[in-house]
Design an enzyme around this catalytic site. Structure first.
Site, PDB file in Angstrom:
ATOM      1  N   ASP A  38       0.889  -1.082   0.519  1.00  0.00           N
ATOM      2  CA  ASP A  38      -0.166  -0.007   0.195  1.00  0.00           C
ATOM      3  C   ASP A  38       0.339   1.607   0.142  1.00  0.00           C
ATOM      4  O   ASP A  38       0.657   2.361   0.974  1.00  0.00           O
ATOM      5  CB  ASP A  38      -0.581  -0.289   1.305  1.00  0.00           C
ATOM      6  CG  ASP A  38      -1.482  -0.933   1.527  1.00  0.00           C
ATOM      7  OD1 ASP A  38      -2.052  -1.977   0.517  1.00  0.00           O
ATOM      8  OD2 ASP A  38      -1.952  -2.276   2.491  1.00  0.00           O
ATOM      9  N   GLU A 248     -11.856  -0.044  -3.285  1.00  0.00           N
ATOM     10  CA  GLU A 248     -10.680   0.052  -1.727  1.00  0.00           C
ATOM     11  C   GLU A 248      -9.253   1.260  -2.715  1.00  0.00           C
ATOM     12  O   GLU A 248      -9.734   1.196  -4.038  1.00  0.00           O
ATOM     13  CB  GLU A 248     -10.165  -0.568  -1.236  1.00  0.00           C
ATOM     14  CG  GLU A 248      -9.170  -1.619  -1.781  1.00  0.00           C
ATOM     15  CD  GLU A 248      -9.123  -2.969  -0.566  1.00  0.00           C
ATOM     16  OE1 GLU A 248      -9.669  -2.953   0.190  1.00  0.00           O
ATOM     17  OE2 GLU A 248      -7.941  -3.747  -1.303  1.00  0.00           O
TER      18      GLU A 248
HETATM   19  O1  FUB Z   1      -3.110  -3.787   3.341  1.00  0.00           O
HETATM   20  C1  FUB Z   1      -4.256  -3.650   3.946  1.00  0.00           C
HETATM   21  C2  FUB Z   1      -5.474  -3.737   3.574  1.00  0.00           C
HETATM   22  O2  FUB Z   1      -5.172  -4.454   1.454  1.00  0.00           O
HETATM   23  C3  FUB Z   1      -5.277  -1.962   3.038  1.00  0.00           C
HETATM   24  O3  FUB Z   1      -6.210  -0.890   3.145  1.00  0.00           O
HETATM   25  C4  FUB Z   1      -6.009  -2.502   1.178  1.00  0.00           C
HETATM   26  O4  FUB Z   1      -6.293  -1.079   0.367  1.00  0.00           O
HETATM   27  C5  FUB Z   1      -5.409  -3.482   1.176  1.00  0.00           C
HETATM   28  O5  FUB Z   1      -4.493  -3.354   0.295  1.00  0.00           O
END
Ligand code: FUB
Length: 350
Positions: A38, A248
């Protein structure tokens, strides 16, 4: 997030060789000593800083809420140029120093204003509800001190702060499924709400939120609005449109007066983008930035970096699971982002 299905493994990587994609430029993990994911990249005072999640093996069984992503601290990385030595500045914020935190430090972002660096992070509170917190430091590498409470009215995951050319900063956030966004309705959390978005295939898709930040960068200055994404005909993307709807990992950058809202489509593993003349949208869907990487999740940031000759290049920071082959132990990478003459982004086949 649902984490147990659709693992994009080595097979896809190998088949890429067979169908002739150039692998000579294939980027390598930026750091191998720790697992990172991320990556939110920024240039502060001419140096590149990366704010990633710090993946660990917590020995927690994989489930559809992403409990196995049980991260406990953040490290800040930096480098003077793309391809330069990557420095790990050590622990910048530990979950034990966030008074209200329960578990799972997920994808962070950072911003700078008036001599202060701000770290924005999602973590579940003690009732197991994701909130967004802020921590501050006088250095881009920390250590960061967390505010005693989460941002008022904050929820869900994946904060991304975009500061416009007029100095106004906006917080984008949200993630469906494990990120809990589908459980929020009109500012209220329903713990027994849907685990996924799959009931709403014919309704406009659940989308990220955006709110202007307060002058002190520590609160939202308004009630968050939904980031509407339209198709080329001007109709909102629907929940069933899994190749294009928001899941997301929002990020916003500005290029030639146009705002680019980019994000992960989650269960279809794409990084896609939409554009608007306003940071609030509505945004119009434009296309795919990156096809699926190895691993279940895909998450990115896009940043402009001045070169030694003062020209500019754009880069995309992202992750895959080249080092571990496991969904929850990821490694960050970077590669150049190329545009066509009309500003559209060329699709990357990793
Ligand atoms: O790293 C945890 C979660 O996985 C992140 O918040 C999301 O965007 C995904 O990458």
């Amino acid at each position: 997030m649902i984490f147990s299905k659709h693992f994009f493994g080595l097979g896809i990587l190998l088949s890429a060789y067979n169908i002739g994609y150039s692998q000579t430029e294939a980027p390598k993990p930026l750091i191998k000593d720790i697992y990172t994911a991320d990556p939110s990249a920024h240039v502060f005072d001419g140096r590149i800083y990366i704010y990633p999640s710090h993946d660990i093996e917590a020995n927690i069984a994989q489930d559809d809420d992403g409990s196995h992503f049980d991260m406990r601290d953040y490290h800040v990385l930096s480098m003077d140029s793309i391809g330069g030595k990557v420095v790990d500045h050590g622990v910048a914020l530990d979950i034990k120093d966030i008074p209200w935190a329960g578990r799972q430090l997920w994808a962070p972002d950072a911003a700078y204003k008036n001599g202060v660096y701000y770290l924005y992070f999602p973590v579940k509170d003690k009732k197991d509800v994701f909130r967004i917190g802020v921590a501050t430091s006088s250095s881009p590498t920390g250590p960061f001190k967390a505010e005693p409470e989460p941002m008022k009215g904050s929820y869900s995951i994946d904060p991304a702060v975009f500061t416009d050319t007029d100095g106004t900063s906006y917080l984008y956030f949200g993630g469906i499924w494990g990120g809990q966004l589908q459980r929020w309705n009109k500012g209220q959390y329903n713990a027994n709400g849907s685990k996924t978005d799959l009931q709403n295939d014919k309704a406009p898709a659940i989308s990220a939120r955006v709110a202007k930040l307060s002058q002190d960068m520590k609160q939202m200055a308004e009630i968050p609005k939904e980031v509407v994404i339209l198709d080329q005909a001007g109709k909102p993307l629907l929940g069933g449109d899994h190749d294009r709807r928001f899941f997301e990992g929002a990020w916003v950058h500005k290029y030639e007066d146009l705002y680019y809202f980019s994000y992960s489509t989650g269960d279809t593993h794409l990084l896609t983008y939409a554009t608007s003349k306003s940071p609030y949208g509505p945004f119009t869907y434009q296309g795919v930035i990156m096809e699926p990487v190895t691993g279940w999740t895909t998450h990115h940031s896009i940043v402009e970096i001045k070169q030694k000759d003062q020209s500019s290049k754009w880069f995309i920071f992202y992750h895959d699971v080249e080092l571990s082959g496991q969904t929850h132990l990821r490694n960050i990478k970077v590669r150049e982002l190329k545009r066509n003459s009309d500003g559209s982004i060329q699709t990357i086949r990793p």
